[in-house]
Design a protein around this motif. Structure first.
Motif, short mmCIF file in Angstrom:
data_model
loop_
_atom_site.label_atom_id
_atom_site.label_comp_id
_atom_site.label_asym_id
_atom_site.label_seq_id
_atom_site.Cartn_x
_atom_site.Cartn_y
_atom_site.Cartn_z
N TRP A 39 0.84 -1.10 -0.04
CA TRP A 39 -0.07 -0.13 -0.02
C TRP A 39 0.71 1.22 0.04
O TRP A 39 2.04 1.36 0.54
N PRO A 57 -3.80 4.47 4.81
CA PRO A 57 -3.43 4.06 3.51
C PRO A 57 -4.22 5.03 2.25
O PRO A 57 -5.42 5.42 2.60
N THR A 63 -6.88 -0.67 -1.29
CA THR A 63 -7.51 -0.36 0.10
C THR A 63 -8.95 -0.73 0.27
O THR A 63 -9.26 -1.04 1.19
N PRO A 67 -8.02 -3.87 2.72
CA PRO A 67 -7.56 -2.91 3.53
C PRO A 67 -6.52 -3.46 4.19
O PRO A 67 -6.65 -4.75 4.71
N LYS A 97 -8.68 1.81 6.72
CA LYS A 97 -9.21 1.97 5.64
C LYS A 97 -9.26 3.72 5.20
O LYS A 97 -9.20 3.76 3.85
#
Length: 329
Positions: A39, A57, A63, A67, A97
């Motif tokens: 990420w 992120p 995501t 996530p 998230k």
């Protein structure tokens, strides 16, 4: 520090550091994206009586769909000679998230230069089948990849008949299989191969109460290779096989699945099977559908026919439920 470097985060594979030279003249600052694991991440600072530090992120399809589940230690370290540090309690398995999922409110005023230091202890993603989340790093990733490869190879052993050593005779066809796999998944099969029974001597197993398609689905489940559509199509046959050959996880899977789509066309059959295979949640679900929701009146003719052949104890349970429901009015 130039304007461009003021937002840059330096990283190693698991460590991120954001150096802040001066925060006095601004109330909000957001870092450039930095990559850790799969990420892109951001750190942000916001001054509003307290100093709020956020880690999150970057919004993306990755995501949204996967996530990160993060474990990390985050510190604010003074760049002065004494390098005093404020450390947040360790975060463990936190799903991140958006920019509100981790917020650290710091009450101590910060002046001068300081560093925000994030040490990622682990990053996980949720299992697609709802199982235990898996680390993306060496131990978890290697284990997940090994498990997936082994399962795919096991499936190929069945579909490509690789060194099969026993024949399964269904009512209308035959399939090659492997004693070791069957014995590992079913104590009934293991017993067959451990004693001088005809299955051991003749290298065959007769499953005459299953036709070839549900028998193939049964073996596909044992080998970890079943398709969801085949599972749904053959649930009742799989339930019978799971009970007969003592495969508890398959029985549980059928039990849970049969609970999901009870309707007027199948409720009586499922109630009968719930009684036959001792499935309490399914029996309760069918009883509620028939009695509490009054569907017994919508299928009166089918229910009368059911009463002619159903088990006496089951009929008594149904009437007990009906009487209890009437008392509630």
């Amino acid at each position: 520090m130039s304007d461009s470097s003021a937002y840059r985060v330096e990283t190693t594979s698991r460590l991120a550091q954001w150096r802040i030279d001066n925060l006095a003249s601004c109330t909000y600052r957001k870092s450039d994206p930095f990559k850790i694991g799969k990420w892109n991440w951001h750190l942000s600072l916001e001054k509003n009586r307290l100093l709020f530090v956020k880690l999150y992120p970057e919004i993306s399809n990755l995501t949204r769909d996967n996530p990160p589940i993060a474990s990390f230690i985050i510190r604010v370290v003074s760049s002065a000679g004494d390098r005093k540090a404020l450390t947040h309690p360790e975060i463990t398995n936190k799903r991140l998230k958006n920019n509100e999922d981790f917020v650290w409110a710091i009450e101590v005023p910060l002046t001068g230069k300081f560093i925000i230091d994030v040490e990622f202890l682990d990053l996980k993603i949720a299992s697609p089948d709802g199982g235990e989340s898996c680390s993306i790093w060496a131990d978890g990733f290697t284990r997940a990849r090994s498990n997936a490869t082994a399962l795919a190879s096991l499936g190929r052993m069945l579909t490509e008949s690789i060194h099969t050593d026993i024949i399964i005779n269904a009512s209308d066809g035959s399939i090659g299989a492997h004693r070791a796999v069957l014995a590992a998944r079913s104590p009934v099969f293991r017993s067959m191969f451990s004693h001088n029974l005809k299955e051991k001597e003749m290298s065959t197993i007769d499953i005459s109460d299953m036709s070839i398609e549900p028998c193939q689905a049964f073996l596909n489940y044992i080998y970890g290779n079943i398709q969801h559509e085949d599972f749904l199509t053959h649930r009742l046959a799989l339930l019978h096989a799971a009970d007969k050959y003592d495969i508890s996880d398959l029985k549980d899977a059928c039990h849970e699945s049969l609970l999901e789509d009870i309707d007027a066309k199948n409720v009586l059959e499922r109630l009968q099977n719930a009684s036959l295979y001792q499935l309490p949640k399914l029996k309760t679900g069918c009883m509620r559908y028939l009695v509490k929701f009054g569907k017994i009146f919508d299928i009166r003719d089918d229910f009368n026919a059911f009463l002619q052949c159903a088990d006496r104890d089951l009929i008594a349970e149904i009437f007990h439920e009906v009487l209890s429901a009437w008392k509630g009015f």
